[in-house]
Every structure is written in C-alpha cells, then in structure tokens.
Design a protein around this motif. Structure first.
Motif, PDB file in Angstrom:
ATOM      1  N   ILE A  51       0.957  -1.166   0.004  1.00  0.00           N
ATOM      2  CA  ILE A  51      -0.069   0.078  -0.057  1.00  0.00           C
ATOM      3  C   ILE A  51       0.683   1.406  -0.016  1.00  0.00           C
ATOM      4  CG2 ILE A  51      -1.953  -1.335   1.115  1.00  0.00           C
ATOM      5  CD1 ILE A  51      -1.095   0.272   3.935  1.00  0.00           C
ATOM      6  N   LEU A 399     -12.249  -1.753   1.282  1.00  0.00           N
ATOM      7  CA  LEU A 399     -11.318  -1.205   0.534  1.00  0.00           C
ATOM      8  C   LEU A 399     -11.593   0.000   0.027  1.00  0.00           C
ATOM      9  CD1 LEU A 399     -11.097  -4.151  -2.054  1.00  0.00           C
ATOM     10  CD2 LEU A 399      -9.981  -3.748   0.023  1.00  0.00           C
ATOM     11  N   GLN A 402      -9.611   1.997   2.544  1.00  0.00           N
ATOM     12  CA  GLN A 402      -8.342   1.919   2.350  1.00  0.00           C
ATOM     13  C   GLN A 402      -7.791   2.771   1.136  1.00  0.00           C
ATOM     14  OE1 GLN A 402      -6.106  -0.325   4.273  1.00  0.00           O
ATOM     15  NE2 GLN A 402      -4.818   1.459   3.497  1.00  0.00           N
ATOM     16  N   VAL A 405      -7.174   6.309   2.786  1.00  0.00           N
ATOM     17  CA  VAL A 405      -6.022   6.238   3.736  1.00  0.00           C
ATOM     18  C   VAL A 405      -4.885   6.297   3.004  1.00  0.00           C
ATOM     19  CG1 VAL A 405      -4.607   4.815   5.112  1.00  0.00           C
ATOM     20  CG2 VAL A 405      -7.154   5.232   5.552  1.00  0.00           C
ATOM     21  N   VAL A 406      -4.603   5.624   1.816  1.00  0.00           N
ATOM     22  CA  VAL A 406      -3.341   5.683   1.041  1.00  0.00           C
ATOM     23  C   VAL A 406      -3.065   6.829   0.453  1.00  0.00           C
ATOM     24  CG1 VAL A 406      -2.187   4.736  -0.847  1.00  0.00           C
ATOM     25  CG2 VAL A 406      -3.325   3.111   0.605  1.00  0.00           C
ATOM     26  N   GLN A 417      -5.639   5.581   9.655  1.00  0.00           N
ATOM     27  CA  GLN A 417      -5.869   3.994   9.698  1.00  0.00           C
ATOM     28  C   GLN A 417      -7.471   3.822   9.416  1.00  0.00           C
ATOM     29  OE1 GLN A 417      -6.668   3.493  14.465  1.00  0.00           O
ATOM     30  NE2 GLN A 417      -6.606   1.778  13.071  1.00  0.00           N
ATOM     31  N   VAL A 418      -7.793   2.798   8.646  1.00  0.00           N
ATOM     32  CA  VAL A 418      -8.875   2.234   8.629  1.00  0.00           C
ATOM     33  C   VAL A 418      -9.507   1.396  10.073  1.00  0.00           C
ATOM     34  CG1 VAL A 418     -10.573   0.221   7.357  1.00  0.00           C
ATOM     35  CG2 VAL A 418      -8.650   1.607   6.159  1.00  0.00           C
ATOM     36  N   ASP A 421     -11.163  -4.206  10.639  1.00  0.00           N
ATOM     37  CA  ASP A 421     -11.572  -5.391   9.264  1.00  0.00           C
ATOM     38  C   ASP A 421     -13.023  -5.087   8.940  1.00  0.00           C
ATOM     39  OD1 ASP A 421     -10.481  -7.061   7.497  1.00  0.00           O
ATOM     40  OD2 ASP A 421     -11.069  -8.628   8.784  1.00  0.00           O
ATOM     41  N   ILE A 426     -12.911   5.471   8.561  1.00  0.00           N
ATOM     42  CA  ILE A 426     -11.430   5.975   9.080  1.00  0.00           C
ATOM     43  C   ILE A 426     -11.691   6.439  10.391  1.00  0.00           C
ATOM     44  CG2 ILE A 426      -9.730   7.858   8.625  1.00  0.00           C
ATOM     45  CD1 ILE A 426     -10.175   7.430   5.556  1.00  0.00           C
ATOM     46  N   LEU A 467      -6.208  -3.110  -5.008  1.00  0.00           N
ATOM     47  CA  LEU A 467      -6.822  -3.928  -3.843  1.00  0.00           C
ATOM     48  C   LEU A 467      -7.807  -4.795  -4.117  1.00  0.00           C
ATOM     49  CD1 LEU A 467      -7.256  -0.593  -1.766  1.00  0.00           C
ATOM     50  CD2 LEU A 467      -5.276  -2.383  -1.627  1.00  0.00           C
TER      51      LEU A 467
END
Length: 475
Positions: A51, A399, A402, A405-406, A417-418, A421, A426, A467
């Motif tokens: 990532i 996803l 994510q 976040v990236v 962070q996410v 799970d 966020i 992803l």
C-alpha cells in the motif's frame, strides 16, 4: 551526526562493553524492513510495501514526524492512541532521565516504593468513587486484571461483552473480543457471552441466569467509533447492580482526555463503573504501562489475606520508569489543559468534516467525541460511482476506506487508519496536542482526496482495482 554529537555519544557509552546504539542504528538502520521480514511478522512489511506505507521515518516531535528526505508528516493515529501528548514531550523525557539518574531500588518486590502510590493517588482523583489501583504493563493486561477481579469478587464465571468490541488479544481478553477475525482459530476461549451494544433487554436476559460477573464495555468502541447510546451506561449499571454484577469500563483508548472528558464514561451523568481499565497514553508513549482502577471492596476480596498477597501480580508492574512517566503525563495534562483542548479541537475538526457530508455522496457520516472521530463512507447514488463502489464491496468491504487512507499518506503526508476489518470507516485519534493549523491541513487534504474520488480520478480507482485483485487472491 556532528562531532559534538559523536563526543557526547562516546561519553555516554563508557563502561557499556562497547555497545554503541548510535553506531548500530547508523550501520544497520537501513535494513529495517528486511530485518522485520526475516525475523518478525513477515506479513507486516509485505502489507506496507503493497500500500506504499513503507516509509523511513527518522525523527518525531509532537503531532509530526519526518522521513529520511526531510518531509513532514501529520500524525492522526498517535500510535493507536499511545501518543496522547504527541512524541517526545520534554516534561516526560525529563521525568524519565530524572528517574534513571535517581538510581532507585526498583522492583525489589519486598518493599513499597513511593511512585506507584503517588501515581495511583493522582489517577484516582479523576474517578473519586474508586479507591485502589493495580498497575500492569498494557491495556490487555488491565482488562485481564478486571476480568479476574470481577470473577473472584462476585464468585461468578461469565463476562458479558458487546458485538464489535475490542479489549485485547491475550486469551482472556480475546474471550470478550467482539471481532471474529481476531478470535478465529484460537478456540476454545472462556465461556463469555456477546450482546449488542445498547441492547438493555439482551443484557437483562443474560443477567437473569444468575451467573454473570460483569459487563465489560468501551464507552466508545474503537472499532468503527460507535458510541454507547445516550443513557445506556447508566441503565446498564443499574441492571448489573440489581443482579449483583459489575460494570467494567474499558478506557484503554478513550481515557485520559481522548474524548473531551478525562474518562469517556463521564459524558453520562451518574455512571460510576466498578472497575476501569487504563493504558496507552498513560506513559506518554515511552514505557509500557496499564492500570486497573477499582472499588475498595473488590480489591480487599481478591487480596483477602497475607497468603493471597501475590495472587495477582506483574513482574514489571509499577516499575519506576512507567510510574514517573505516568506522573509526568498527568502533570502535563493539567498544566496544558489538554482535556479541554481535546474537546474544543475535536469539535472543530468533527464539525468541519460533518459539513462535507452533504457535499460528497460517498461520505456517509462523521461521528465521535473529542479527538476520537470516525469518518464513515457509504453507497453513492450516482450510477458511475455506484458501479465502482459495488465492485469494491463485492471483493471486500473496507477497500474504499483503504483507498482514502493511502492517498492521504502518499500525496498529503497524513497518517490515518481504517477503523477495523471490513469497515468503511477511517478513525482519527491524533495526539491531543494537535492545533487548528493541523485541523486545516487534514480537512484540506481530505477534501482533495474526496474530490479525486468523486471525479473518478484514474490513479485512485486504479489502486482500488489493485486492492480488489489482492482481496480476491487472498480468499
């Protein structure tokens, strides 16, 4: 390092058998990812490489850190909440230097040092209905202590916990963990029972069986940033006490000012938990520490005789470094009025983010208290975005979060962070010292990422396809 620094380093290593930490890091620090892949959790560097989080951070201060190219990053993660004061607060640093220089007779185990008593006294001042403290080494250990004490004090075996709760990953704490992803493959666990957060009928139904020792609950859940409904904690406490069971408040992440009160349970009048678990920010991020605060009668029942004086203990519990750091942290929080600062700065950040919900169809909700904020994404209404969203959800929920976040890190140098799970959320838990300038920086960056996502930015959605492929391959 300059010549003066080398000289100080050489002086500081006299009599250490030739060990030179500065030289070791200079020679081998560049191998950090390879060393981790070879000797520790091999999936962590793999994930970071995938990532683009494989940065080389070399310095940190307050709510910021810098990489090996001198780039400044804003920390909205605080080491999962550990860095409540930010990194390297000078008061905490000095306290640790002072306690090492004092050369105390620490951890003899057969004396009573002053620092644990002083830290307990100051912690208990923030929850005056509690009288005693057990010091351990982590939030998980604080929870384990509360579970053991609740069982022994009540003579009952069963603990109730909430769906989606996170209380730690050791066997006892895992038994009250509401996330299946953490529990799978580690059975059999303790005979505890999950109930929905906020469901008083479910709580009362379990209590009627007469074997419940306690309910353990996060006033605001870390996974997804879900707050207990208004009035729930007070009503749950009344039900528990009516059935001679205890209320355990897990304040490992929410405590010490994070939510704009010293403890998050204090947002609701009349709530007085029987046991409170504290850790993370208590040492300013320097020394592992955890604390379980409780009522006098509970501790006196556990430690009921001199024969039971060591029935529950921790080898490194109450160590001088952790106690000194904790005392310094509480002093800084009072001197800098950080609880109020977290409340006002959190209100500012949450308010500015909430104002964007009507502007971006992928943005579903902004929630939380103080500087614990959840940003949830949801299914868009427009056809083009909806098809892309459906593609991501079919592969794996979480996803899109994510994907946000990236670029926040890659393009805007902001670490987030996410929040768990399979969650499109966020979580923002920055150091309590973030200021209005940091708020401006985050909101500007977040708006830019949202603009790109809603405009169908090719790079962002291409990363989404990457992803998806990875999620499908890992099934």
């Amino acid at each position: 390092m300059n010549g003066d620094g080398d000289e100080r380093m050489d002086e500081g290593t006299t009599g250490t058998g030739g060990f030179d930490l500065g030289r070791l890091l200079a020679e081998r620090g560049g191998e950090r990812y390879e060393l981790h892949a070879r000797h520790l959790n091999h999936q962590l560097p793999r994930m970071l490489h995938t990532i683009g989080f494989d940065k080389v951070y070399v310095r940190a201060e307050g709510a910021h850190f810098w990489d090996d190219e001198g780039n400044d990053y804003l920390d909205m993660l605080a080491g999962f909440g550990v860095m409540g004061l930010g990194r390297h607060h000078p008061v905490v640093r000095k306290a640790l230097h002072d306690v090492l220089d004092a050369q105390l007779a620490d951890l003899t185990r057969f004396d009573c040092q002053p620092l644990p008593g002083l830290l307990a006294e100051r912690l208990l001042a923030h929850s005056p209905h509690l009288e005693r403290v057990f010091f351990g080494n982590s939030g998980t250990e604080a929870v384990e202590t509360a579970l053991k004490f609740a069982r022994y004090a009540t003579g009952r075996p069963r603990i109730l916990y909430c769906a989606h709760a996170f209380h730690g990953l050791t066997a006892g704490a895992l038994s009250v963990n509401g996330e299946d992803g953490f529990r799978t493959g580690f059975a059999p666990l303790l005979p505890d029972t999950q109930i929905p957060l906020g469901d008083l009928a479910a709580l009362e139904g379990e209590l009627r069986r007469g074997d419940v020792a306690a309910l353990v609950v996060e006033p605001i859940q870390g996974k997804g940033v879900h707050e207990a409904p208004p009035g729930y904690l007070r009503a749950a406490q009344e039900l528990l006490h009516r059935h001679k069971a205890l209320l355990i408040a897990d304040e490992v992440q929410t405590g010490l000012g994070r939510t704009g009160e010293f403890y998050a349970y204090q947002h609701e009048a009349g709530v007085e938990p029987d046991l409170v678990c504290v850790a993370k920010a208590l040492s300013g991020g320097y020394v592992p520490v955890g604390a379980t605060l409780g009522k006098d009668w509970i501790f006196k029942k556990v430690y009921s005789s001199m024969d039971r004086v060591l029935v529950h203990s921790a080898s490194f519990g109450s160590n001088a470094q952790a106690m000194a750091a904790g005392l310094a942290v509480l002093a800084v929080m009072a001197d800098e009025d950080l609880v109020a600062h977290a409340r006002t700065t959190g209100d500012l950040l949450r308010g500015r983010l909430a104002a964007l919900v009507d502007e971006y169809e992928l943005l579903h909700q902004v929630r939380g208290r103080g500087l614990m904020i959840g940003i949830e994404f949801g299914r868009p209404s427009s056809l083009g975005l909806r098809s892309r969203w459906t593609m991501l959800q079919a592969a794996r929920k979480g996803l899109f979060a994510q994907m946000v976040v990236v670029p926040l890190l890659q393009k805007h140098r902001i670490l987030t962070q996410v929040s768990g799970d399979h969650l499109e959320v966020i979580k923002l838990i920055p150091p309590l010292v973030v200021d209005e300038k940091d708020v401006d920086r985050f909101v500007t960056a977040f708006r830019a990422v949202m603009d790109e996502a809603h405009a169908g930015g090719s790079l962002m959605w291409e990363f989404g396809r990457t992803l998806v492929k990875q999620a499908v391959a890992n099934r």
